[in-house]
Design an enzyme around this catalytic site. Structure first.
Site, short mmCIF file in Angstrom:
data_model
loop_
_atom_site.label_atom_id
_atom_site.label_comp_id
_atom_site.label_asym_id
_atom_site.label_seq_id
_atom_site.Cartn_x
_atom_site.Cartn_y
_atom_site.Cartn_z
CB CYS A 172 -1.04 15.87 5.40
SG CYS A 172 0.71 15.54 5.21
NE ARG A 229 -6.37 12.54 6.56
CZ ARG A 229 -6.84 12.36 5.34
NH1 ARG A 229 -8.10 12.14 5.17
NH2 ARG A 229 -6.05 12.42 4.30
CD1 TRP A 283 3.09 10.88 5.92
CD2 TRP A 283 2.10 9.88 7.63
NE1 TRP A 283 3.36 9.56 5.81
CE2 TRP A 283 2.76 8.91 6.84
CE3 TRP A 283 1.40 9.47 8.77
CZ2 TRP A 283 2.74 7.56 7.16
CZ3 TRP A 283 1.38 8.11 9.06
CH2 TRP A 283 2.05 7.18 8.27
CG ASN A 288 -3.19 17.19 3.06
OD1 ASN A 288 -2.52 17.77 3.90
ND2 ASN A 288 -4.44 16.80 3.26
N GLY A 289 0.04 16.01 0.06
CA GLY A 289 0.54 15.52 -1.22
C GLY A 289 2.04 15.70 -1.30
CD GLU A 330 -7.75 -7.91 7.00
OE1 GLU A 330 -6.84 -7.54 6.25
OE2 GLU A 330 -8.23 -7.17 7.88
CE LYS A 371 -7.10 -5.00 10.07
NZ LYS A 371 -7.87 -4.66 8.91
CD GLU A 388 -3.68 -2.63 9.96
OE1 GLU A 388 -3.34 -1.61 9.35
OE2 GLU A 388 -4.69 -3.29 9.65
CG HIS A 422 6.89 -26.54 -0.41
ND1 HIS A 422 7.47 -27.63 -1.01
CD2 HIS A 422 5.55 -26.76 -0.46
CE1 HIS A 422 6.53 -28.46 -1.42
NE2 HIS A 422 5.35 -27.95 -1.09
CE LYS A 463 -10.14 4.20 7.82
NZ LYS A 463 -10.12 2.73 7.98
C1 F6R Z 1 -5.63 -2.27 7.02
C2 F6R Z 1 -5.95 -1.12 6.26
C3 F6R Z 1 -5.21 -0.81 4.99
C4 F6R Z 1 -6.22 -0.39 3.93
C5 F6R Z 1 -5.51 0.09 2.66
C6 F6R Z 1 -6.49 0.49 1.58
O1 F6R Z 1 -6.41 -2.40 8.16
O2 F6R Z 1 -6.82 -0.41 6.64
O3 F6R Z 1 -4.42 -1.87 4.55
O4 F6R Z 1 -7.06 -1.48 3.68
O5 F6R Z 1 -4.67 1.16 2.95
O6 F6R Z 1 -7.30 1.55 2.00
P1 F6R Z 1 -8.65 1.89 1.23
O7 F6R Z 1 -9.57 0.74 1.46
O8 F6R Z 1 -9.14 3.16 1.85
O9 F6R Z 1 -8.29 2.04 -0.22
#
Ligand code: F6R
Length: 606
Positions: free
Chosen positions: A2, A27, A73, A99-100, A480, A484, A487, A503, A601
């Site tokens: 949110c 976000r 959200w 938010n929350g 990673e 990427k 997602e 395995h 985000k």
């Molecule tokens: C992946 C991504 C998320 C963040 C995670 C932590 O591309 O962006 O996996 O890395 O949510 O977010 P921060 O770094 O803001 O704590």
């Protein structure tokens, strides 16, 4: 997650709020709404869907010089018009955006209905509007304080009340909220992005604080309404960083910004004379640094994977036992906090609730925590005993790229400093510094391969399922890469240690399941190539991210060649092409790159 934006001043609030909400879109959200206090009382417009839809359908004469906006959200109840924020009390005197999560919402909803209040929505937030309306306090601050006294949970919230037309009252507990200072006008926001066009002078509310915001200023209080003092800070942020410019997405822009971001995080921190790093923000002297016996790194998602790269750097350069753990799991296993362990929280946003709560748990038990954080003044940065700012610049895309590269560099600097108060020789320190200095240009040369990677990504995008494999230093790279890819392309991408293929997962290797293998030129190259043969023997298509001169033998594979650096620093160069593969696969599949489904985000709720 949110988003909140608010305005009090002499301008019409709607354009400011709509622009703010648009800037919060990245976000992640599913509905949006506005509330205004105007000459004719409180007006609310809200609906499921995009901010643009909301603004196009605003009623005529929707005017006011004080207002709040929200992107929701969904947590409690589906994404529909009724559940969208703002929420109001039955008489339409109070409007709340939040938010929350209110943990005791069910009990409060029951209590309110027992008292005859009709609840209109399925949300936890609506109870706040009723509680504020029911309070008998004389001031809006008093009413909000009464309401919050009944509430358990997390919030960043803003409240308007018809009887107090000159102000909004905001509060924070575990969900970010900043107050922005303008010229005889004031702003509030959950994220600087929402107000950056208007001001970069802000105050970050602390948990458990309430603020009154009027056109002429703001006043802060604890929940019991005793006053608190609050300095403002002017953040050094270029507002254009929040525009994608000529790029089709923020992710693309931010990937290409990596060389410049890398130069920024290194600037002024490399000491060639003594072969070490200068990290004044750690707030530790040499003796304290030497006393560290273990390093524990905590982060979530991609930050956790870079944390694993960081743990390798610390072990290799400083020879201190180090590991990384998902911050979201940490506090639930009653962790043992040791005085001679250095805890490191790593986060782009500095607001990830799981990482923040892990930091609080450690500090409660007397541990020392430093933060590797991108957002200046964020909750994690403020909670830590010291830290390293990442200077990546604002990162807007949900899929993190430049902040992750700078996290890696932050860990390299930390490992260098820890190493140099121990057994890392000055020659090795200088070797690493030379490597670090080369990295920005080398990242640039990987980015220059975009066209080739795009063609490759187009082919990978056709697969429903992929493996990403690597060993030791290469394994977090594979994790990673898979993260990427999944997602933003929504393809099933699974990371495995190359050594573990036999395995179990080898059973899945087939012509329709490609593998992206990380095969650096290092002591494990031979072992890695042997695994490639096993994959090829099962006719699994292969993309190999590797270094010049690595001999893959007879293996039929697409090669992506990245420049070689010092072996400890190679992981970041092996990671960058995987960002481009994910981006181009998602583009080929027609996905919205910056707003991947179901993701946000900064994850500020548990
Ligand atoms: C992946 C991504 C998320 C963040 C995670 C932590 O591309 O962006 O996996 O890395 O949510 O977010 P921060 O770094 O803001 O704590």
């Amino acid at each position: 997650m949110c988003g909140i934006v608010g305005y009090v001043g002499s301008q019409q609030a709607v354009p400011v709020l709509v622009e703010g909400l648009t800037r919060l879109e990245h976000r992640g959200y599913d509905s949006a709404g506005l509330a205004l206090l105007g000459t004719t009382g409180l007006k609310v417009a809200k609906r499921a869907g995009r901010v643009r839809d909301l603004s196009e359908e605003l009623p005529k004469r929707f005017a006011g010089r004080i207002g709040v906006g929200h992107t929701r959200w969904a947590t409690h109840g589906p994404a529909n018009d009724v559940n969208a924020h703002p929420h109001t009390d039955a008489k339409g005197l109070v409007a709340v955006v939040h938010n929350g999560i209110i943990d005791n919402a069910s009990a409060l909803r029951q209590r309110l209905s027992d008292e005859g209040v009709e609840l209109a929505s399925d949300t936890d937030t609506e109870v706040l509007a009723h509680l504020v309306a029911l309070s008998e306090a004389d001031t809006l601050e008093g009413k909000v304080s009464d309401a919050l006294a009944a509430v358990e949970g997390t919030y960043g919230l803003a409240v308007l009340h018809v009887d107090f037309p000159d102000r909004m009252v905001v509060a924070r507990n575990g969900s970010p909220l900043i107050v922005g200072v303008g010229e005889r006008e004031m702003y509030v926001a959950s994220d600087l992005a929402a107000i950056v066009r208007h001001t970069t002078t802000v105050a970050h509310l602390d948990d458990g604080e309430i603020a009154t915001v009027t056109a002429s200023g703001f006043t802060t209080y604890r929940l019991d309404l005793t006053r608190t003092a609050h300095d403002t800070m002017t953040l050094d942020v270029d507002p254009t960083a929040y525009d994608a410019g000529e790029h089709d997405s923020f992710m693309h822009k931010e990937m290409l910004e990596q060389p410049a971001a890398a130069r920024r995080v290194l600037r002024g921190r490399l000491d060639e004379r003594f072969g070490t790093a200068h990290l004044g923000g750690l707030n530790m002297d040499a003796r304290e640094t030497r006393a560290i016996r273990r390093v524990k790194i905590l982060g979530c998602g991609s930050a956790y994977y870079v944390g694993q790269m960081g743990a390798s750097l610390v072990e290799e350069l400083a020879r201190i036992p180090a590991d990384a753990e998902a911050a979201s799991e940490f506090r639930y296993r009653n962790p043992i906090i040791e005085p001679d362990t250095l805890y490191v929280a790593v986060s782009q946003s500095g607001e990830t609730i799981d990482t923040l709560l892990a930091v609080q748990e450690i500090r409660r038990k007397g541990g020392r925590v430093i933060g590797l954080v991108n957002v200046v003044g964020s909750a994690i940065a403020r909670e830590c005993d010291g830290g390293i700012y990442l200077h990546a610049g604002p990162e807007v895309a949900v899929a993190s790229t430049k902040a992750l590269s700078n996290m890696f560099l932050g860990f390299a600097l930390l490992a260098l400093q820890l190493g140099r108060v121990r057994d890392l020789s000055i020659a090795d320190g200088r070797r690493l510094i030379a490597g670090l200095q080369q990295l920005p240009d080398q990242i640039e040369s990987v980015l220059a391969q975009e066209e080739t990677l795009a063609a490759l990504a187009g082919r990978l995008a056709a697969a429903e399922s992929l493996f990403f494999v690597g060993r030791v230093r290469g394994f977090p790279v594979a994790r990673e890469g898979a993260q990427k890819f999944k997602e933003i392309s929504y393809r099933h991408a699974e990371a495995y240690q190359t050594s573990e293929l036999k395995h179990g997962p080898l059973a899945l290797i087939a012509p329709e399941v490609p593998t992206v293998a990380i095969v650096p030129d290092d002591e494990l190259t031979g072992r890695n190539v042997a695994a490639l043969h096993e994959i090829a023997a099962r006719r699994g298509p292969l993309v190999v991210v590797t270094h010049e001169g690595v001999d893959l033998g007879e293996v039929d594979a697409e090669r992506v060649v990245v420049p070689k650096n010092e072996r400890e620093l190679d992981p970041i160069l092996l990671t960058v092409p995987l960002q481009l593969l994910a981006y181009h696969a998602a583009l080929a599949l027609g996905h919205d790159i910056d707003k991947p489904r179901n993701l946000a985000k900064s994850v500020t709720v548990e």
